[in-house]
Design a protein around this motif. Structure first.
Motif, mmCIF file in Angstrom:
data_model
loop_
_atom_site.group_PDB
_atom_site.id
_atom_site.type_symbol
_atom_site.label_atom_id
_atom_site.label_comp_id
_atom_site.label_asym_id
_atom_site.label_seq_id
_atom_site.Cartn_x
_atom_site.Cartn_y
_atom_site.Cartn_z
ATOM 1 N N UNK A 8 31.466 20.704 -21.122
ATOM 2 C CA UNK A 8 31.110 22.062 -21.544
ATOM 3 C C UNK A 8 29.795 22.004 -22.316
ATOM 4 N N UNK A 9 28.894 22.878 -21.999
ATOM 5 C CA UNK A 9 27.598 22.869 -22.663
ATOM 6 C C UNK A 9 27.587 23.873 -23.811
ATOM 7 N N UNK A 10 27.356 23.378 -25.009
ATOM 8 C CA UNK A 10 27.381 24.243 -26.188
ATOM 9 C C UNK A 10 25.971 24.664 -26.559
ATOM 10 N N UNK A 11 25.516 25.697 -25.883
ATOM 11 C CA UNK A 11 24.142 26.151 -26.049
ATOM 12 C C UNK A 11 24.045 27.479 -26.786
ATOM 13 N N UNK A 12 24.869 27.643 -27.807
ATOM 14 C CA UNK A 12 24.797 28.910 -28.555
ATOM 15 C C UNK A 12 23.584 28.936 -29.473
ATOM 16 N N UNK A 13 23.022 27.773 -29.757
ATOM 17 C CA UNK A 13 21.802 27.745 -30.556
ATOM 18 C C UNK A 13 20.631 27.936 -29.598
ATOM 19 N N UNK A 14 20.358 29.197 -29.299
ATOM 20 C CA UNK A 14 19.361 29.497 -28.270
ATOM 21 C C UNK A 14 17.975 28.993 -28.623
ATOM 22 N N UNK A 15 17.708 28.865 -29.911
ATOM 23 C CA UNK A 15 16.372 28.417 -30.318
ATOM 24 C C UNK A 15 16.136 26.956 -29.967
ATOM 25 N N UNK A 16 17.166 26.142 -30.069
ATOM 26 C CA UNK A 16 16.980 24.713 -29.853
ATOM 27 C C UNK A 16 17.418 24.213 -28.479
ATOM 28 N N UNK A 17 18.263 24.981 -27.806
ATOM 29 C CA UNK A 17 18.771 24.529 -26.512
ATOM 30 C C UNK A 17 17.734 24.675 -25.415
ATOM 31 N N UNK A 18 17.653 23.655 -24.561
ATOM 32 C CA UNK A 18 16.737 23.761 -23.425
ATOM 33 C C UNK A 18 17.411 23.292 -22.142
ATOM 34 N N UNK A 19 16.950 23.868 -21.025
ATOM 35 C CA UNK A 19 17.491 23.473 -19.729
ATOM 36 C C UNK A 19 17.149 22.018 -19.454
ATOM 37 N N UNK A 20 15.953 21.645 -19.866
ATOM 38 C CA UNK A 20 15.491 20.270 -19.662
ATOM 39 C C UNK A 20 16.443 19.285 -20.338
ATOM 40 N N UNK A 21 16.810 19.617 -21.546
ATOM 41 C CA UNK A 21 17.717 18.754 -22.290
ATOM 42 C C UNK A 21 19.079 18.669 -21.599
ATOM 43 N N UNK A 22 19.571 19.811 -21.146
ATOM 44 C CA UNK A 22 20.856 19.804 -20.446
ATOM 45 C C UNK A 22 20.769 18.907 -19.207
ATOM 46 N N UNK A 23 19.672 19.044 -18.496
ATOM 47 C CA UNK A 23 19.494 18.248 -17.286
ATOM 48 C C UNK A 23 19.514 16.749 -17.615
#
Length: 482
Positions: free
Chosen positions: A42-57
């Motif tokens: 599960x990806x916890x990306x509620x911190x929209x300021x710090x979350x990036x697609x690149x990082x998830x990838x």
RNA sequence: GGCGCCAUCGUCUAGUGGUUAGGACGCCGGCCUCUCAAGCCGGUAACACGGGUUCGAUCCCCGUUGGCGCUACCA
């Protein structure tokens, strides 16, 4: 009768996969596989300021590299999705509104400044900074008035007037005094959920049975425990794994050796070795076995044998584990892992000899980043003699040998294999009264440019007659000039 | 500061109310050997401190110290 195990790994896409996270993921995965359960990502990306697609990838890529496959989550789906928190905002809002309607939560209009001041004062007075309850008992009309002023409220959970007990599978019973808990925010003023709220809603809805995560979340568990009871959901079992620290006990983040999976990959550690080592950091095999395959780990893993104390990351031991995997894994796996290292150093990994070369040099390898240096002598590019090798070649006793050797090797009928090479070398040597070290070292120096390396016979066989002869000739020329 | 977690060789750890406190990495020495590795054999090194409980504590309890974590409209 126990429920089928469902566990999850829930990273925030705010950077690379850190070793601590990797181990948390590993323990969840091992537990799921051992129990025949389900492993969810599960990806916890509620911190929209710090979350990036690149990082998830990158994180997903690292998990795949480690071989930690997930049964539900991004890329594979599942019946409890979506598996990115940013895609679940409606779900959190519904839950928050339900709590609001039940009177278990309330809207709060306090400003950041007020909150900061309260916090500061509390700290100065040695109290636990916590919400002062200003908006706890606002009347309907008061709330409406604030809304009319344009204040976007947060939603806070009403904290109970009771201590909270967390039962942890690794740490046992942990108690938190009620004074530790204020009315905390579950929904931000922009409608996004806070971490604790999103986690509980998701874990509950996704049917998570065991929450295995790092120790830094232990204090959060107090809040989450409360959320479960307020929401009317049955809480999962908790297991808080210790943190990984650097050799000097400091945080692993900046100092010390390899800290990210990316770095380990670059340095040439095999995924199986990384998993093996990470598992040993805080968990021990019942029979004290240390070199374990993925299957071994799955078979033996048990939360009961997970240590409660922080473990220091040790480069040396990782190398030792990696060395074992390099030597004991199927050759095809090692060859595949070795290719990128050879190619980026400019060596041809499509050479028919490549697998055999890897097989030969892996004996002395502890990380693939050292591979180029080890295979260089087998290629013609940049072939050069080390200073110490030159000395061996120019020794008075060995000088005269090379020309004769070149002729002898050239005269061998058929393939020049290891046995043939050795017998020719020895017979030529004995003609000159040379044997043992005095014979082999000059030959090794001439053929490889080095004074160390794998068994010379095998080296010569892989070099092939042509290179053996030409390098003997070159050595004869060098010796002549000296 | 407050609250919480943790505490066995340098490191990862096993372990028990009575053990010569075991294993692994590292390090040192030996064997093997053309060399380097690998492998094998041997050595080095630990129960943080102080109080209890007990016939007896490394182990149970309390405290101290130390390390780490949390203390956000981060996760």
């Amino acid at each position: 009768m126990t429920k089928p195990v469902r566990v999850r790994f829930a990273p925030s896409p705010t950077g690379h996969l850190h070793l601590g996270n990797a181990r948390t993921a590993l323990f969840n995965w091992l537990f799921a596989r051992h129990e025949g359960g389900t492993f969810i990502l599960r990806v916890e990306d509620t911190d929209t300021a710090r979350s990036t697609d690149e990082s998830e990838r990158m994180i997903l890529d690292d998990l795949k590299w480690l071989g930690l496959d997930w049964d539900e989550g991004p890329g594979v789906g599942g019946e409890f999705g979506p598996y990115r928190q940013s895609e679940r905002t409606g779900i959190y809002r519904e839950h928050a509104e339900r709590l609001l309607a039940d009177g278990k939560a309330f809207t709060c209009y306090c400003s950041d400044e007020t909150l900061d001041e309260n916090r500061k004062r509390a700290r100065d007075e040695g109290r636990v900074p916590q919400y002062d309850g200003a908006c706890r008992h606002l009347s309907e009309s008061e709330r409406r008035a604030r809304e009319l002023d344009g204040v976007r409220p947060t939603i806070r959970l009403r904290a109970p007037d009771a201590d909270i007990v967390v039962e942890d599978m690794i740490r046992g019973r942990v108690e938190f005094g009620k004074e530790m808990l204020g009315d905390f925010i579950i929904l931000r003023s922009d409608g996004r959920p806070t971490y604790n709220f999103a986690v509980v809603v998701d874990d509950a809805l996704m049917g998570i049975t065991h929450v295995i995560r790092a120790e830094d979340h232990l204090p959060n568990t107090m809040r989450q425990q409360l959320l479960y009871s307020r929401l009317g959901y049955e809480p999962p079992l908790f297991a808080h794994v210790s943190l990984i620290v650097a050799q000097d006990r400091s945080k692993l983040s900046k100092r010390g050796g390899a800290t990210s999976l990316q770095k380990l990959r670059r340095e040439g550690f095999l995924p199986g070795a990384v998993i093996n080592y990470l598992a040993l950091l805080g968990w021990s095999h019942p029979e004290a076995k240390e070199i374990l395959s993925r299957e071994d780990l799955v078979g033996a893993f048990d939360l009961k044998r997970v240590s409660a104390s922080a473990a220091a990351f040790d480069d040396d031991k990782l190398e030792w584990v990696n060395g074992h995997h390099l030597r004991e894994s199927p050759l095809s796996i090692v060859v595949a892992a070795a290719k990128p290292f050879a190619v980026s150093a400019g060596f041809d990994s499509d050479d028919a000899r490549f697998p055999a070369i890897v097989d030969l040099v892996r004996e002395g390898l502890d990380r693939l980043s050292n591979l180029p240096g080890e295979i260089a002598p087998f290629y013609d590019r940049d072939f050069d003699l080390e200073p110490e090798a030159k000395e061996w070649i120019s020794l008075h006793e060995s000088r005269q040998m090379f020309a004769a050797l070149a002729d002898a090797f050239a005269a061998v009928p058929g393939k020049l294999d290891a046995a043939e090479f050795k017998s020719v070398l020895k017979s030529q040597g004995s003609a000159l009264g040379l044997k043992g070290k005095a014979l082999f070292m000059p030959a090794r120096a001439a053929l490889t440019g080095r004074t160390h390396g794998p068994a010379l016979g095998s080296v010569a066989e892989l070099l092939g007659r042509e290179r053996v002869v030409s390098r003997c000739l070159a050595a004869a020329g060098d010796a002549e000039r000296q």
